[in-house]
Each structure stands twice: as C-alpha cells, then as structure tokens.
Design a protein around this motif. Structure first.
Motif, short mmCIF file in Angstrom:
data_model
loop_
_atom_site.label_atom_id
_atom_site.label_comp_id
_atom_site.label_asym_id
_atom_site.label_seq_id
_atom_site.Cartn_x
_atom_site.Cartn_y
_atom_site.Cartn_z
N ARG A 105 -8.86 0.46 -7.02
CA ARG A 105 -8.51 -0.07 -8.35
C ARG A 105 -8.41 -1.59 -8.36
N VAL B 125 -6.53 4.43 -4.52
CA VAL B 125 -5.67 3.44 -5.18
C VAL B 125 -6.16 2.03 -4.88
N ASN C 56 0.22 3.20 -11.60
CA ASN C 56 -1.10 2.94 -11.06
C ASN C 56 -1.11 2.58 -9.58
N ILE C 57 0.04 2.18 -9.04
CA ILE C 57 0.09 1.70 -7.67
C ILE C 57 0.76 2.70 -6.73
N ILE D 273 -0.31 -0.44 0.46
CA ILE D 273 -1.04 0.76 0.02
C ILE D 273 -2.19 1.05 0.98
#
Length: 595
Positions: free
Chosen positions: A568, A565, A398-399, A560
């Motif tokens: 999220r 992303v 997810n990252i 990030i």
C-alpha cells in the motif's frame, strides 16, 4: 443564564483565536461569531441551569440562610463548570495530559475561591451596592443571553438539517458572459450514487438534473486525494505534470488555472471550500478574487458540550448538536453572496465535505438508510466505540488491520456514507435552486464532480490514502450547458482534467481552444441534437496516479512485515482504456482488471 453566556463567550473567543491563525485573506463575520456564542450559551444554559437549581435546593435543604446561599452557589458553579469545560477544551486542543488537566482544575478552584471570598467581602462592606450590582449583572447578562440566542436561532447553526434559503424570486440583469457554477462533492464514489445505477436512492435530484446534462459514466480522477485532483481540474494537467502531492502541497504560480483565465477576462471569481486543503495555503485558489474556507469557520463551532456528546456516543435531541460538515453554512453564505448586485459574469466554486470521514450528516438523513438501532450506533462510532473514528479508520485500519470494526459496524458506516451523499444531493438541489429562482440558471454553466472516491472496506482498506483502485478512481462528473440543456452520456473514459478545457471553451467561446493533451472539451464531443446518437469521443486512455503516502505516514509502516500491507505504500499509476484497467506499482507489482 449569566454564567452560561460567559462560558459560551469564553469558549467562542478561544476558538476564534485559534481559527484566526489559519485564516488568510478572510475574517470571521460578527454575525457568525454572535451565532456561535449564542449556540454555546444556550447549550450551557440547558445543562447548568438545572444543576445549579438542584445545588441551591440542596443548600436550602441543609438549612442554609438566604444570605449564605448567594456566595456559595456561584463559586460552586465556577468550580464545576469551569473544570469540566477547561478539561474538555484541552482534549479538543490535543492537550489532555495530566499536568494540563491538573492545571485546569486548579484554575477552576482558584477562580471559585476568589469569587467566594470577593462575594463575602463585598457583601459585608457594601451590601446595598452588592445587591444593585448583582441585579445589574443579572439584567445585562439576561439581555445579552436573549440577544445572542435570538441571533443563533435565525442562523443555519440552529438547525443545519432544516435550514433552507429564503424563497427569493428576483430576476437579475443578464450578464454579458456565461456564469460558471462548479460544485465538487468531495470523496464521492460514482458507484454509490443512484445517478449511476446504485440501488439505494442517494441522488434523486442529480438523477433528474442529469436529464438536462452531459453525464460522464466512466470519469476517472487524475489523483487519489484532494490536492492533485483539484490541481488537475483547475489546470487541465495530469498529476505528474502539475507536480502536487504529499511531498509538494503547493501548486506552482506558473500554472494557469481556470480562475486565472476567467479573472483575466473580467469574471468575478469566488470560492467556498469546506476542505482546508483547497485554500490559499496550497495555492489551489490562485485567480480567485475572494474565498471562504468554511472548514475553519466550522471549527469555530467546536465547544466542550458538543464534544462531550460525541465522546458519550449520545444521540443529540438538540438540532444544533446534530450538525453537518458545513454545507448548510456554506449555502447560507453563498445566498448572501449571490444577493449582491453585479454587472460582470461570475465563476463560483464550491467544495462540500459531508462524504468525507467522519461522514457527518444529520439524523433525519441517517434514518433514510438505517434502522433506529443503526442510527443510534452510528453516533457511538464517532468517538465512543473505538476512539476517534477518523484516525482509526483512515490510518489504523489500513496499517495494523481493521479487526476492531465488526461487519455490522462496517455496514452502519457504509449506510452513513450513503446518507451523506443523499444529504449532499439536497444541498446541491438547494444551491442550483438559488440560481434558478434568481433567473441565473439559464445563463450558467453548471459543473458537478467528485475529486476522488473512498474505500469502504474493499481491498481491506478504508479512507483514500493508498493505491488507485476503482473505489477511489471512479468519480461522478456531469456538465449542464445552458445553451443546449439536453440529456447525454459519455460511455468512454474521461478525466477530471477535462473540465479545464470544457469550462473555458464554454465560458470564453471567442478565446483560443483550451484543449490540451490531458484536457478534452467534453461538450465538443456531443452529437448534434437531431442526430439521435449518443456523444462518443474517440477512444482514449484515462490516467490516474497515486504518488504514495506522506512521509509521516510512511514512518508508521516501519514495523510492518505483511507484504500486502507494505504494498500500500507503493506509488502507482493506472490506465483505463476500453474494458480494461492496468495498474503498475513502483514495487514491481502489475494488476490487470476487466471492468
């Protein structure tokens, strides 16, 4: 056998010491401790006995004398087995650094040297006593080994997939109040259940059970993970109102739960939870008289050779190495609990975790949805293919992205998830069957629900850490009322928090109405049986919330830059009403979906 018994006992004692630190208000039963030791000893014996025999043959082949062999084989066994076991146990305990590993092998070497020197010295000084002592140790060790393995063979640990409750046909005296059986299938998506139209037969029993139940077709989880969802179910409050989340894992004592109210009204209350977050540590179990946190009891079963099989991606031929997440042990303990004589009505809460990562389910259920090649690959995906799949899928996917999981592997994981739901369907059948065989089902309100769903690659996410899409929000929910067990379905949105009013109003009909703003009595919405109409409560808007990831997870997003992303990490609230779902994010993003 003697060495294997000692190794099994050593690992079991270490695990019991670690587990006991997490237990609150409960203890490890002697039967479970003995069965676990027997499992460890049997597995060690199957590995080390042939290796020890082979070592003995080699020593004889080089013309070693019989008297010279005895003190050599045992030290060799201590060094090799001790070093391997200690090294793997350190990895299980997340202490697999070079100094620790060197220390493990040094300890094994010192123990082997001590055994060798003592054997030589004792054999020369007291040869008769040494022979008698060796025979005595062999006899006692063999008897202990046999007894432990016998206990293990009769427990659900021996064959989790094949364990079944005793065929008990007994009629209990009907209690003055209605019993409540509340089952949570943790991490289950409604759209992966044949009960809700999924093409694979994942829930044959629940589909049949629905013919006597009220099924909510559009049930929405109040929260997107364990603590806020269970708190909403137990209190009838929204996630925002009860206030639990990543920054507050503890449900405040001021909030009255279903268990509080039923206990106050004379109910016997018990909880069997495979989720460590549904425990006294989060105060979600306030009001329960007793509980078993099966997650901790299952941790007792972790040992070196089982972990080694996972590391190698080995498809285990031994049934006890092909286990579940605790459902078989849970039902075994519940069977014992149900067999107690009782005069009061009871409230039993059960949480099963097989549908949660790593989707731990026995081979025979995987084979229902996979080819033999996919079954073999599913075992490799646990730890061999790309490391610990729980960490990699729940966090890294997810990252930093999920490129490390190919489409074929994603499909294997999805099918493994389906297999987990199919397994839970059988365990739910088993549990409800225990009530039926004891004459309890006709006086028991049965509730079954999921607490949240699971991303299975949709929205480029896996697990259930982020946001509030339907993959997480849409959960199964059904209620069987013993007073009127007829089929009905609710097509308008409902919420998990509705179960608070539904359960209390059914169990305590003489008490004031427990309905509140976020908790509607679902059974009160049913049309009269002779009306021939489906129950349709007034149109309402169901709310679900995701309060963002935990602070420790937020640190992983520091580097990030991808806006998709980063989105999220945003807290989010969503409203489901009519055919639409509106999602509002703290970062300003708005999304509207036609469901």
């Amino acid at each position: 056998m003697v060495g294997s018994t000692l190794l099994g006992a050593f690992e079991c004692v270490l695990a019991a010491w670690a587990v006991s630190r997490d237990l609150i208000g409960e203890s490890i039963t002697p039967a479970l401790l003995a069965a676990t030791t027997g499992k460890n000893a049997a597995t060690h014996a199957l590995l080390w006995t042939p290796l020890t025999v082979a070592a003995s043959v080699v020593l004889y082949a080089v013309k070693a004398t019989r008297s010279g062999v005895r003190p050599c084989v045992t030290p060799l066994f201590i060094f090799v087995a001790g070093g391997v076991v200690l090294s793997i146990d350190l990895e299980i305990a997340h202490r697999a650094s070079v100094p620790y590993m060197l220390g493990a092998w040094a300890t094994a070497a010192l123990a082997a040297a001590a055994a060798f020197l003592f054997g030589r010295w004792f054999g020369r000084r007291r040869p008769t006593l040494a022979r008698n002592l060796s025979r005595g140790v062999l006899i006692v060790g063999s008897v202990a080994f046999g007894l432990l393995v016998w206990i293990f063979a009769g427990s659900p640990l021996f064959n989790p997939a094949g364990w079944r409750p005793t065929d008990t046909r007994m009629i209990y005296k009907r209690s003055t109040g209605m019993n409540v059986l509340w089952i949570v299938l943790d991490t289950t998506r409604a759209d992966r259940m044949s009960l809700y139209g999924y093409e694979r037969p994942t829930t044959p029993f629940l589909t049949e059970f629905a013919k006597e139940s009220l099924v909510c077709d559009r049930a929405i989880a109040n929260g997107m993970w364990t603590v806020p969802s269970h708190a909403a179910m137990f209190t009838g409050m929204s996630a925002r109102e009860h206030g639990t989340g990543h920054r507050n894992l503890h449900l405040d004592d001021a909030f009255e739960t279903v268990a509080d109210e039923l206990s106050r009204r004379g109910y016997e209350t018990a909880a069997f939870s495979n989720n460590p977050l549904v425990s006294p540590r989060t105060n979600l179990l306030q009001g329960f008289d007793e509980w078993r946190i099966l997650y901790h009891h299952r941790q007792l079963q972790q040992f070196s050779l089982g972990y080694l099989c996972e590391r190698m991606g080995w498809t285990p031929p031994l049934p006890w190495l092909d286990g579940d997440y605790g459902a078989s042990l849970t039902n075994s303990m519940i069977e014992t609990w149900l067999n107690r004589p009782r005069a009061r009505p009871h409230f039993l809460f059960v949480n099963y975790m097989e549908a949660h990562l790593p989707y731990r389910v026995p081979r025979r259920y995987r084979a229902m949805f996979m080819t033999p090649q996919q079954v073999a690959r599913s075992y490799e995906l646990r730890r061999k293919a790309f490391g610990n799949c729980v960490h990699r899928l729940d966090r890294d996917f997810n990252i930093t992205g999920g490129d490390f999981v190919g489409e074929s592997d994603r499909e294997v994981l999805r099918r493994q998830y389906d297999a987990a739901i199919r397994y839970l369907d059988d365990r739910a059948r088993e549990l409800i069957g225990m009530y039926e065989s004891r004459g309890l089902l006709d006086n028991t309100l049965v509730v079954l629900a999921g607490d949240h769903g699971e991303y299975l690659g949709t929205h480029d996410m896996w697990g259930h850490r982020f946001l509030a899409y339907q993959d997480l929000a849409h959960v199964p929910m059904l209620v069987r009322d013993p007073r009127d067990p007829v089929a009905a379905r609710i097509a308008t949105p409902t919420q998990l928090s509705d179960l608070y009013a539904t359960v209390l109003n059914a169990a305590l009909p003489e008490a004031p109405d427990h309905a509140r703003a976020d908790s509607v009595d679902l059974l009160a919405t049913r049309a009269p049986r002779d009306a021939g109409a489906k129950p349709q409560p007034a149109d309402r808007i169901a709310i679900c919330e995701c309060n963002g990831p935990a602070p420790v997870t937020m640190k992983s997003f520091a580097t990030i830059t991808d806006p998709v992303v980063l989105h999220r990490t945003s807290p989010q609230i969503a409203a489901v009403g009519g055919r639409y779902k509106l999602m509002l994010s703290a970062d300003g993003q708005r999304e509207l979906y036609d469901l």
